[in-house]
Design an enzyme around this catalytic site. Structure first.
Site, PDB file in Angstrom:
ATOM      1  N   ARG A 205       0.745  10.378   0.585  1.00  0.00           N
ATOM      2  CA  ARG A 205       1.080  11.379   1.598  1.00  0.00           C
ATOM      3  C   ARG A 205       2.228  12.260   1.187  1.00  0.00           C
ATOM      4  O   ARG A 205       2.596  13.173   1.914  1.00  0.00           O
ATOM      5  CB  ARG A 205       1.487  10.699   2.901  1.00  0.00           C
TER       6      ARG A 205
ATOM      7  N   LYS B 197     -10.831  -1.413   6.827  1.00  0.00           N
ATOM      8  CA  LYS B 197      -9.622  -1.082   7.589  1.00  0.00           C
ATOM      9  C   LYS B 197     -10.080  -0.534   8.937  1.00  0.00           C
ATOM     10  O   LYS B 197     -10.970   0.322   8.987  1.00  0.00           O
ATOM     11  CB  LYS B 197      -8.834  -0.019   6.815  1.00  0.00           C
TER      12      LYS B 197
ATOM     13  N   GLU C 275       0.875  -1.191   0.000  1.00  0.00           N
ATOM     14  CA  GLU C 275       0.000   0.000   0.000  1.00  0.00           C
ATOM     15  C   GLU C 275       0.900   1.225   0.000  1.00  0.00           C
ATOM     16  O   GLU C 275       1.565   1.509   0.999  1.00  0.00           O
ATOM     17  CB  GLU C 275      -0.898  -0.015   1.246  1.00  0.00           C
TER      18      GLU C 275
HETATM   19  C1  3PG Z   1      -1.900   4.026   8.129  1.00  0.00           C
HETATM   20  O1  3PG Z   1      -2.074   4.938   7.370  1.00  0.00           O
HETATM   21  O2  3PG Z   1      -2.476   2.955   7.977  1.00  0.00           O
HETATM   22  C2  3PG Z   1      -1.053   4.230   9.341  1.00  0.00           C
HETATM   23  O3  3PG Z   1      -0.472   5.493   9.355  1.00  0.00           O
HETATM   24  C3  3PG Z   1      -0.002   3.205   9.537  1.00  0.00           C
HETATM   25  O4  3PG Z   1       0.191   3.209  10.892  1.00  0.00           O
HETATM   26  P1  3PG Z   1       1.577   2.818  11.540  1.00  0.00           P
HETATM   27  O5  3PG Z   1       2.591   3.797  10.989  1.00  0.00           O
HETATM   28  O6  3PG Z   1       1.360   3.003  13.018  1.00  0.00           O
HETATM   29  O7  3PG Z   1       1.900   1.416  11.155  1.00  0.00           O
END
Ligand code: 3PG
Length: 208
Positions: free
Chosen positions: A45, A129, A41
């Protein structure tokens, strides 16, 4: 075409990746594949994200390529255009859901409350999700949700790592988790794709 629920069964972990250099995307996708992770994924960003998606689409056809952090209708369309084969959203608005559905791609809509989950189920969306997982109640929350909403399946994401992933993967309504720990910022900055492969190997040995 993969469906939302099939997306959850590709790998025990969906790596959530932030890239600053679009040139990193293909080698890091290769490293994930070499470590046994079949899905990626790439989050929308950074300004590099769409180019990164296009690079992986072109150069690493064997990985199932998703676009994450889809927060606007325009991003859903742009990600599909760049070659993403699935979409992930951190939360949902009607406009974002509509735009995801228009692409025809499978997608994992984000939810963190029971009411949001019920609204998504009303739309026929049952692969979700759960974000931000640790902050929103963690594995205990999802365990509680499985009683009233047994048809829902989740990819919890947010604060998950190799150590706490098994708590989630042991739940009947969790098929995989998401997380950024497979692609640490410093490993990417150093172009240490060997480290990413090693992290992927550890993650792919997790079982749901
Ligand atoms: C996402 O967008 O799914 C999260 O920012 C990922 O979270 P993590 O950096 O705590 O794994």
């Amino acid at each position: 075409m993969t469906t939302g629920s099939e997306l959850l069964t590709l790998s025990p972990v969906i790596p959530v990746v932030v890239v600053d250099d679009p040139g990193d995307a293909a080698p890091l996708a290769e490293a994930l594949l070499a470590g046994g992770i079949k899905v990626i994924e790439l989050t929308l960003r950074t300004p590099a994200a769409l180019e990164a998606i296009a690079n992986v689409h072109k150069s690493v056809p064997d990985i199932v390529l998703g676009a994450g952090t889809v927060t606007s209708p325009a991003q859903a369309a742009q990600a599909a255009e760049a070659g993403a084969s699935f979409l992930v959203t951190p939360g949902t608005t009607d406009a974002v859901l509509d735009a995801c559905q228009v692409t025809g791609l499978p997608f994992l809509p984000g939810a963190s409350t029971v009411s949001e989950m019920m609204r998504l189920a009303e739309r026929g969306l049952t692969a979700l999700k759960f974000f931000p997982a640790e902050a929103a109640g963690g594995a205990d929350f999802l365990k509680s949700v499985s009683g009233p909403l047994p048809e829902l399946r989740f990819c919890p994401t947010g604060g998950i790592n190799l150590a706490n992933a098994p708590q989630y993967l042991g739940l009947p309504n969790v098929k995989c988790v998401g997380g950024s720990w497979l692609t640490p910022k410093d490993a990417l900055a150093a172009k240490d794709f060997g480290r990413i492969e090693a992290l992927a190997k550890e993650a792919s040995a997790l079982t749901a």
